[in-house]
Design a protein around this motif. Structure first.
Motif, short mmCIF file in Angstrom:
data_model
loop_
_atom_site.label_atom_id
_atom_site.label_comp_id
_atom_site.label_asym_id
_atom_site.label_seq_id
_atom_site.Cartn_x
_atom_site.Cartn_y
_atom_site.Cartn_z
N ALA A 19 0.79 -1.26 -0.04
CA ALA A 19 -0.15 -0.11 0.00
C ALA A 19 0.87 1.41 0.05
O ALA A 19 0.66 2.31 -0.54
CB ALA A 19 -0.65 0.11 1.36
N ALA A 20 1.86 1.17 0.73
CA ALA A 20 2.80 2.25 0.72
C ALA A 20 3.49 2.59 -0.58
O ALA A 20 3.68 3.66 -0.91
CB ALA A 20 3.74 2.17 2.26
N ARG A 21 4.08 1.55 -1.01
CA ARG A 21 4.44 1.46 -2.32
C ARG A 21 3.53 2.06 -3.57
O ARG A 21 4.03 3.09 -4.34
CB ARG A 21 5.06 0.31 -2.65
N GLU A 66 12.11 2.98 -4.27
CA GLU A 66 13.63 2.22 -4.29
C GLU A 66 14.41 3.32 -4.40
O GLU A 66 14.55 4.39 -5.25
CB GLU A 66 13.73 1.26 -5.49
N GLN A 67 15.75 3.51 -3.66
CA GLN A 67 16.69 4.37 -3.59
C GLN A 67 17.56 3.73 -4.35
O GLN A 67 18.16 2.50 -4.49
CB GLN A 67 17.11 4.64 -2.08
N VAL A 118 9.54 8.75 0.92
CA VAL A 118 9.18 9.79 0.00
C VAL A 118 8.54 11.06 1.03
O VAL A 118 7.50 10.51 1.26
CB VAL A 118 8.53 9.39 -1.05
N GLY A 119 9.13 12.07 1.09
CA GLY A 119 8.28 13.17 1.84
C GLY A 119 8.36 12.85 3.38
O GLY A 119 8.76 12.05 3.72
N GLU A 138 5.26 3.78 -9.60
CA GLU A 138 5.98 3.53 -8.29
C GLU A 138 7.33 4.70 -8.05
O GLU A 138 7.60 5.15 -9.36
CB GLU A 138 6.47 2.31 -8.13
N LYS A 139 7.54 5.12 -7.17
CA LYS A 139 8.60 5.85 -6.86
C LYS A 139 9.98 5.19 -6.84
O LYS A 139 10.17 4.23 -6.24
CB LYS A 139 8.63 6.70 -5.52
N TYR A 140 11.13 5.95 -7.37
CA TYR A 140 12.36 5.57 -7.55
C TYR A 140 13.32 6.74 -7.33
O TYR A 140 13.13 7.71 -7.95
CB TYR A 140 12.78 4.84 -8.51
#
Length: 130
Positions: free
Chosen positions: A37-39, A46-47, A55-56, A106-108
């Protein structure tokens, strides 16, 4: 038979990580609904160093979850890198793979350190990635 020569330890570790499948997206990460859910919500990503990032500004629960998953990743990196290179090299090679496996939305972390949202295009990756 052709021999492959690697120009740097990072390339060697990267090749080993790719061959072994790196096994880093642990079963817990894959099954944990809070992580999924967070992803999906863009709260974690992913760093470029092989670890998850927040993130934030996120809740204490999200931060604790990321910290726990990163501790588990570090343990895996320590085990897998043993005798093959440094933990950081193994983590970096794994980051290359994990960033490439992100899904649209998704964030990266891009090579410049900024958070990006994956589109249908390939993500920006460090030029040292195998």
């Amino acid at each position: 038979m052709t021999k492959i020569r690697f120009s740097s330890p990072v390339a060697l570790i990267g090749a080993v990580a790719l061959v072994l499948g790196a096994g880093v997206a642990s079963a817990q990460e894959a099954r944990d609904p809070a992580y999924a859910a967070a992803r999906a919500a863009g709260q974690v990503g992913e760093q470029r160093d092989g670890y998850l990032g927040v993130v934030g500004s996120q809740s204490a629960a999200v931060q604790a979850m990321v910290r726990d998953l990163n501790n588990k990743r570090r343990a895996i990196y320590t085990e897998k890198a043993s005798g093959k290179g440094t933990i950081e090299e193994y983590a970096f090679a794994t980051a290359c793979r994990l960033i490439s496996q992100t899904s649209p939305g998704e964030k990266y972390q891009a090579p410049d350190g900024s958070w990006q949202t994956r589109t249908g295009a390939a993500p920006q990756r460090d030029p040292r990635c195998p």
